[in-house]
Design an enzyme around this catalytic site. Structure first.
Site, PDB file in Angstrom:
ATOM      1  N   CYS A   1     137.801  12.723  98.532  1.00 23.24           N
ATOM      2  CA  CYS A   1     137.355  12.582  99.965  1.00 23.24           C
ATOM      3  C   CYS A   1     135.832  12.584  99.821  1.00 23.24           C
ATOM      4  O   CYS A   1     135.212  11.420  99.452  1.00 23.24           O
ATOM      5  CB  CYS A   1     137.798  13.596 100.778  1.00 23.24           C
ATOM      6  SG  CYS A   1     138.130  13.161 102.318  1.00 23.24           S
ATOM      7  N   HIS A   2     135.116  13.293 100.856  1.00 27.46           N
ATOM      8  CA  HIS A   2     133.806  13.284 100.829  1.00 27.46           C
ATOM      9  C   HIS A   2     133.090  13.964  99.559  1.00 27.46           C
ATOM     10  O   HIS A   2     131.823  14.361  99.497  1.00 27.46           O
ATOM     11  CB  HIS A   2     133.160  14.077 102.050  1.00 27.46           C
ATOM     12  CG  HIS A   2     133.700  13.264 103.401  1.00 27.46           C
ATOM     13  ND1 HIS A   2     135.091  13.539 104.084  1.00 27.46           N
ATOM     14  CD2 HIS A   2     132.725  12.596 104.313  1.00 27.46           C
ATOM     15  CE1 HIS A   2     134.902  12.489 105.035  1.00 27.46           C
ATOM     16  NE2 HIS A   2     133.661  12.091 105.109  1.00 27.46           N
TER      17      HIS A   2
END
Length: 188
Positions: free
Chosen positions: A113-114
């Protein structure tokens, strides 16, 4: 493929407040169930706060402070996402050095994800094929990575995925890479 055996492996999960809870708890369970010793490493002792998207999640006990451990203490690293978590980690020099050292020591790293934001700061994505949450595409491309929109990408021991829906593939590939161990081409 049968269940990988990660006995005698120790895996660090690096996170701080604002991590996407399921991106820590699912890989944690999968890697622990495969036999590894798992430790939550953060930038301060005490507890860190998870989130479920924008809602507050649970608190988790920190096992080790990043300044007190080194990559040589671990066989692999997992970087959960969530917006605030990697944003805080990437301005913490000890956390960035810790991440970079896994690459210097050719050890598997899995980021979802991030999570790859911290990889950019560590200067380890140039020339790598990676994926991430879509909003990181420009950041990763600017850092020299080859960004693709795929469920799970593995490039020389670096495993990346986009979002919580990708967790089954992410966990499975991370376990496979941790079981394999060091990668000669996994470098900083």
């Amino acid at each position: 493929m049968g269940q990988q055996n990660l006995q005698n492996k120790t895996v660090a999960f690096l996170a701080t407040d604002g991590f996407e809870q399921v991106e820590l708890t699912e890989p944690w369970k999968a890697i622990k169930d495969a036999g590894a010793n798992v430790q939550l490493v953060s930038i301060a002792s005490g507890q860190i706060q998870g989130v479920h998207h924008e809602k507050q999640g649970d608190k988790f006990d920190v096992d080790q402070v990043v300044g007190d451990v080194s990559a040589s203490d671990y066989d692999a690293l997992v970087l959960p996402g969530g917006v605030f978590n990697p944003d805080a980690l990437r301005v913490n020099e000890e956390a960035v050095d810790f991440v970079r050292d896994f690459f210097k020591q050719h050890k598997p790293v899995a980021a979802i994800c991030h999570g790859p934001w911290t990889l950019i700061e560590a200067g380890v994505v140039e020339g790598r094929k990676v994926t991430s949450w879509p909003s990181l595409k420009t950041d990763l491309t600017n850092a020299g990575a080859h960004w693709v929109d795929e469920e799970c990408v593995c490039d020389q021991g670096l495993v990346t995925s986009r979002r919580p829906d990708d967790l089954p593939a992410f966990c499975s590939k991370a376990i496979e890479e941790i079981a394999e161990g060091k990668h000669a081409k996994q470098t900083a």
